[in-house]
Write an enzyme that holds these catalytic residues in place. Structure first.
Site, PDB file in Angstrom:
ATOM      1  N   THR A 183     146.997 -24.504  78.106  1.00 16.22           N
ATOM      2  CA  THR A 183     147.296 -23.136  77.705  1.00 16.22           C
ATOM      3  C   THR A 183     146.164 -22.574  76.875  1.00 16.22           C
ATOM      4  OG1 THR A 183     148.858 -21.694  76.537  1.00 16.22           O
ATOM      5  CG2 THR A 183     148.569 -23.920  75.668  1.00 16.22           C
ATOM      6  N   ARG A 184     145.997 -21.253  76.953  1.00 19.95           N
ATOM      7  CA  ARG A 184     145.051 -20.548  76.092  1.00 19.95           C
ATOM      8  C   ARG A 184     145.777 -19.473  75.289  1.00 19.95           C
ATOM      9  NH1 ARG A 184     144.875 -16.605  80.326  1.00 19.95           N
ATOM     10  NH2 ARG A 184     144.279 -14.836  79.045  1.00 19.95           N
ATOM     11  N   HIS A 186     157.445 -21.255  77.396  1.00 12.80           N
ATOM     12  CA  HIS A 186     156.506 -22.368  77.522  1.00 12.80           C
ATOM     13  C   HIS A 186     157.143 -23.684  77.092  1.00 12.80           C
ATOM     14  CE1 HIS A 186     153.884 -18.769  76.757  1.00 12.80           C
ATOM     15  NE2 HIS A 186     153.349 -19.219  77.876  1.00 12.80           N
ATOM     16  N   HIS A 213     155.551 -19.778  73.504  1.00 16.68           N
ATOM     17  CA  HIS A 213     156.823 -19.128  73.203  1.00 16.68           C
ATOM     18  C   HIS A 213     157.947 -19.960  73.832  1.00 16.68           C
ATOM     19  CE1 HIS A 213     154.495 -15.875  71.579  1.00 16.68           C
ATOM     20  NE2 HIS A 213     153.884 -15.686  72.732  1.00 16.68           N
ATOM     21  N   ARG A 238     152.147 -20.703  88.025  1.00 15.10           N
ATOM     22  CA  ARG A 238     151.699 -19.556  88.809  1.00 15.10           C
ATOM     23  C   ARG A 238     150.483 -18.932  88.133  1.00 15.10           C
ATOM     24  NH1 ARG A 238     156.826 -15.706  89.690  1.00 15.10           N
ATOM     25  NH2 ARG A 238     155.104 -14.381  90.337  1.00 15.10           N
TER      26      ARG A 238
END
Length: 564
Positions: free
Chosen positions: A191-192, A199, A196, A285
């Site tokens: 992740t960048r 996630h 939340h 996605r």
């Protein structure tokens, strides 16, 4: 030195096994931020099996076939771009020093090849587009030097990190930590962005599906321009970590410079996680997608990254866990994959754009979307616009009225009070910050970049910067905008007073000298002024008083939310 472990196969370590006598080499190259990230991950083995920056043959085969010359799958070109002057000063076979911005010696590089890249071919092959709305293409065209050099590296000093040191593991350290914990199956999450509730739910389900432990492995190197800074993100990850079972989840930071290359980047991320010792990798996605091109069309297909991973996952030696986007289902009061939603169910979601709007305007962020402690962190970094720093950037021809408007706006904002205001007028900066510069294109760009840097520091510290250079070139203005928008607000005002009016006002006689050929490369005469395509405000000072125009500017700032 080769390290063999049960986790991820062979790992290269390019650091010197025994200190060599320090010998000053003829040439040193100061690494850019991206190059420093690449060098660190080459040296510590995260980019195994590479032993340094690619030579021309490997580069070309990677572009066209996603393979090195030895047929190893590798999707991303990794080269050291240097100026043509520096490249011409070194010889093939020579060793050079690679240093960070503070001058610390990071590595030696034995140069084996040198060539001038065709950036259009690289853009098409790696990014699938030449559209400069893609941040990777923009970086390639505007921030990447023309000449590439390749060669093997020998590490001297790991790049120092003073932040979050307890969460910074090298591949060898992380593999050893997995062994210490007895973790045999590890699923990595890339992740960048801040994490939340969606996630957390996604990663928890993925770990359950793989019957594996979970590694949160966020990128803290270079990400997409405009992303939340990594300090804020890591604090959010630390809060999110408490939402997972303590014995089955851990956090490690990855100093990667992302390219946002979609499907190719997904393969690259998987190889890196394999090198860190992971057995599974989550691909969602639009993995590593930059979004839309300049026409508003998605650059990559929704499932392109997953499809490419399916094709190569056996060869990669790491298993993909594909995941749909997670959405909140109101009737269930829980998150579910988007492909499992029934027709009569109500779905709730908040996009990144919508989240930024709510933060900017001080609006409510619902509990179903994220956790209160993460909202607190984000609000600390991104207060409402009226409490943020911002830059007002005037651009226009000499004599257009930029300086007059900038001074009038300065007085009005100081009259309002509440935040410090600084004026960075073109002539003032030339006197105090850029007195050694001439008026070549290179020097004019450098002058505007210096103005942008100072303005970004003022903006970052919640002040107001007013800039009034000519700034004739689109690419340099874009660079300044990106620099400042990373830390606050940016308002571009094009003072579009016609050239004839600017010449008539010319108190210094500069236009007359340019017409007579006494001044060369004068903007508007024999050097172009590239007009902004979509400024926040476009003004003509021909028939309007400074007072009237400044009122228009204040109204625009109020409409944008920057005025209390």
């Amino acid at each position: 030195m080769q390290l063999i472990t049960p986790y991820g196969g062979t790992l290269k370590n390019l650091y010197q096994t025994s200190p060599e006598p320090m010998v000053a080499l003829r040439h040193s190259w100061v690494l850019s931020a991206r190059q420093l990230c690449d060098t660190e991950l080459l040296l510590n083995g995260a980019f195994s099996p590479l032993s340094g920056f690619m030579n021309e043959d490997d580069y070309n085969r990677v572009l066209h076939e996603m393979r090195l010359m030895d047929h190893t799958l590798w999707p991303m070109p990794l080269t050291l771009d240097v100026t043509s002057e520096f490249a011409a000063s070194i010889e093939i076979g020579e060793s050079i020093e690679l240093r960070n911005a503070e001058g610390l010696l990071i590595a030696h590089m034995k140069v084996s090849t040198r060539w001038v890249a065709d950036k259009k071919i690289e853009a098409d092959c790696v990014y699938g587009t030449q559209d400069q709305a893609h941040p990777g293409v923009d970086h390639l065209y505007h921030r990447t030097n023309e000449t590439y050099i390749g060669g093997t590296l020998s590490g001297v000093t790991p790049p120092p990190h003073y932040d979050f040191r307890q969460s910074r593991y090298t591949p060898e350290q992380l593999r050893n930590e997995f062994i210490r914990r007895g973790w045999q199956r590890v699923v990595a999450f890339q992740t960048r962005n801040p994490m939340h509730r969606a996630h957390v739910e996604l990663t928890f389900r993925a770990a359950q599906q793989a019957e594996a432990n979970l590694l949160l492995h966020p990128v803290v190197g270079m990400t997409k321009p405009g992303d939340v800074d990594h300090y804020t993100r890591v604090r959010c990850y630390e809060h999110a970590l408490h939402r997972f079972p303590e014995q089955t989840t851990m956090l490690s930071l990855l100093p990667l410079a992302m390219r946002m290359a979609g499907p190719r980047e997904a393969l690259w991320h998987a190889i890196i996680r394999r090198n860190y010792g992971c057995s599974h990798f989550i691909v969602g996605r639009d993995h590593a997608s930059p979004g839309c091109d300049s026409l508003g069309n998605e650059i990559y297909g929704t499932y392109d990254a997953q499809d490419l991973m399916y094709k190569h996952q056996e060869e990669l030696g790491i298993h993909m866990i594909p995941f749909q986007a997670m959405v909140y289902v109101e009737e269930r009061s829980e998150y579910a994959p988007s492909d499992e939603i029934l027709p009569d169910e109500t779905v709730r979601s908040i996009s990144g754009t919508e989240l930024r709007r709510r933060l900017r305007e001080g609006l409510d962020i619902p509990d179903w979307f994220t956790y209160p402690e993460i909202v607190t962190e984000l609000r600390r970094t991104y207060p409402p616009r009226y409490a943020q720093g911002f830059t007002v950037f005037f651009t226009g021809l000499s004599g257009s009225g930029k300086s007059t408007l900038a001074n009038a706006l300065l007085v009005k904002l100081m009259e309002v009070g509440g935040r410090p205001v600084s004026l960075l007028d073109g002539d003032i900066v030339r006197t105090h910050l850029s007195s050694e510069l001439g008026f070549s294109k290179e020097h004019r760009d450098l002058n505007v970049s210096r103005i942008g840097f100072v303005a970004s520091e003022i903006t970052k510290n919640r002040g107001i910067a007013i800039c009034a250079p000519i700034a004739p070139y689109t690419a340099t203005r874009r660079e300044v905008r990106q620099m400042i928008e990373a830390v606050g607000g940016f308002v571009e005002i094009h003072v579009a007073t016609p050239l004839s009016i600017c010449e008539a006002r010319d108190r210094k006689g500069l236009y007359a000298k340019a017409r007579a050929g006494l001044i060369k490369d004068f903007t508007g005469i024999d050097d172009p002024y590239e007009e902004p395509e979509s400024p926040d405000l476009k003004l003509d000072t021909t028939d309007a008083s400074p007072e009237a125009i400044v009122q228009l500017i204040l109204l625009k700032l109020e409409a944008l939310g920057y005025m209390p």
